[in-house]
Scaffold this motif. Sequence first.
Motif, short mmCIF file in Angstrom:
data_model
loop_
_atom_site.label_atom_id
_atom_site.label_comp_id
_atom_site.label_asym_id
_atom_site.label_seq_id
_atom_site.Cartn_x
_atom_site.Cartn_y
_atom_site.Cartn_z
N PRO A 34 0.81 -1.23 0.00
CA PRO A 34 0.00 0.00 0.00
C PRO A 34 0.84 1.27 0.00
N VAL A 35 2.00 1.24 0.65
CA VAL A 35 2.86 2.43 0.66
C VAL A 35 3.42 2.70 -0.74
N LEU A 36 3.86 1.64 -1.43
CA LEU A 36 4.38 1.82 -2.78
C LEU A 36 3.31 2.29 -3.76
N MET A 37 2.07 1.85 -3.53
CA MET A 37 0.96 2.27 -4.39
C MET A 37 0.35 3.59 -3.94
N GLN A 38 0.96 4.20 -2.92
CA GLN A 38 0.55 5.50 -2.40
C GLN A 38 -0.88 5.48 -1.86
N LEU A 39 -1.29 4.33 -1.37
CA LEU A 39 -2.59 4.22 -0.71
C LEU A 39 -2.49 4.58 0.77
N VAL A 40 -1.31 4.41 1.32
CA VAL A 40 -1.06 4.72 2.73
C VAL A 40 0.21 5.55 2.82
N SER A 41 0.18 6.57 3.66
CA SER A 41 1.38 7.38 3.84
C SER A 41 2.41 6.60 4.65
N PRO A 42 3.67 6.66 4.26
CA PRO A 42 4.69 5.94 5.05
C PRO A 42 4.80 6.43 6.47
N ARG B 144 2.37 0.40 14.97
CA ARG B 144 3.68 0.80 14.46
C ARG B 144 4.78 -0.16 14.92
N LEU B 145 4.56 -0.85 16.05
CA LEU B 145 5.53 -1.83 16.51
C LEU B 145 5.64 -3.00 15.52
N TRP B 146 4.55 -3.24 14.80
CA TRP B 146 4.55 -4.29 13.78
C TRP B 146 4.92 -3.73 12.40
N SER B 147 4.27 -2.64 12.01
CA SER B 147 4.43 -2.14 10.65
C SER B 147 5.85 -1.64 10.37
N SER B 148 6.54 -1.11 11.38
CA SER B 148 7.88 -0.57 11.16
C SER B 148 8.89 -1.65 10.82
N PHE B 149 8.55 -2.92 11.07
CA PHE B 149 9.45 -4.03 10.73
C PHE B 149 9.21 -4.56 9.32
N PHE B 150 8.20 -4.04 8.63
CA PHE B 150 7.85 -4.61 7.32
C PHE B 150 7.69 -3.56 6.24
N LEU B 151 8.35 -2.44 6.39
CA LEU B 151 8.39 -1.44 5.33
C LEU B 151 9.70 -1.61 4.57
N GLY B 152 9.62 -2.26 3.41
CA GLY B 152 10.81 -2.53 2.62
C GLY B 152 11.08 -1.41 1.63
N SER B 153 12.01 -1.67 0.75
CA SER B 153 12.37 -0.68 -0.27
C SER B 153 11.47 -0.85 -1.49
N GLY B 154 11.66 -0.01 -2.49
CA GLY B 154 10.85 -0.07 -3.69
C GLY B 154 11.60 -0.66 -4.86
N GLY B 155 10.88 -0.86 -5.96
CA GLY B 155 11.50 -1.36 -7.18
C GLY B 155 11.99 -2.78 -7.06
N LEU B 156 13.12 -3.04 -7.76
CA LEU B 156 13.71 -4.38 -7.74
C LEU B 156 14.20 -4.76 -6.36
N GLY B 157 14.56 -3.76 -5.55
CA GLY B 157 15.02 -4.04 -4.20
C GLY B 157 13.96 -4.77 -3.39
N PHE B 158 12.70 -4.39 -3.58
CA PHE B 158 11.61 -5.05 -2.84
C PHE B 158 11.48 -6.51 -3.26
N ILE B 159 11.66 -6.78 -4.55
CA ILE B 159 11.56 -8.18 -5.03
C ILE B 159 12.67 -9.02 -4.42
N PHE B 160 13.90 -8.50 -4.42
CA PHE B 160 15.02 -9.24 -3.81
C PHE B 160 14.78 -9.45 -2.32
N GLU B 161 14.26 -8.44 -1.65
CA GLU B 161 14.00 -8.57 -0.21
C GLU B 161 12.93 -9.62 0.06
N MET B 162 11.90 -9.65 -0.76
CA MET B 162 10.85 -10.64 -0.58
C MET B 162 11.39 -12.06 -0.78
#
Length: 264
Positions: free
Chosen positions: A28-36, A56-74
């Motif tokens: 949702p953050v990458l699609m700009q549906l939710v503000s980071p 935020r204790l949960w969500s702050s651990f799962f905000l990855g990077s964008g683009g190809l970096g997100f695919i590699f991280e996944m």
Amino acid sequence: MDGFVAELKKIPPVTRFLCISLISVTGPVLMQLVSPYKVLYHQSFVFGERGFEVWRLWSSFFLGSGGLGFIFEMIMLYRTGNELESGPYLRKSSDLAFQLVVACGAIIVTSIPLSSTVFFRPLLLSLVYLSSQLAPPGAQTSLYGLISIPVKYFPFALLGMDLLNGGPRAAALALPGAVIGHLWWWGIFGSGAGGRGGPLVEYGRAPRWLARWFGESGGSGANAESIRATGSGVHVVPSRARAEDNAQTTHGYRWGSGQRLGRD
């Protein structure tokens, strides 16, 4: 749809939770549906000065990077988690979940001097470090499919990549993950050859209620003897000497020597 759900259930529970959480927060953050800013960690928003936004204790651990970096991280998160749950934590997902919660708390505490607001990179690095230390001696891994390095050096290679891509601060923000990963490995599995159990292994066992919630009997904890030739989130290539030793051992069905066609 039923087929998709069935395939999803084949993924070990903790790994499934980690991957779904990463998609649920980063997507949702990458699609700009939710503000980071709604998912970042900030102490005043979590502990009451400006509200009780405990998610935020949960969500702050799962905000990855964008683009190809997100695919590699996944991919790295899935493979590392799956290898841990298929190896040392086989049928002990509750222990992994319990230890992961403790590790996340430690990451938050050790990141206080850095004023970190996102903890995904140190979380990933802690899992990679644990997996790499449990890999067979001499095992190698591929770095983004480009070069092969000893798997035990893979976490430090990731730190080097952070340094190159984001500068010293990016590497510093990820460093607590390597520290916690080392303490995790040392405390639960021990630093000796074979990983026969560390000084904190008794404290790393999940509470009985958590083990029952996972449908496990509980009691034995993560077993180092069940460690397979896993890696650190990527494919592990055995060393040449180890491969030669394995080549002398018979595995699977023997099809015979065969005969050349056309002979009587």
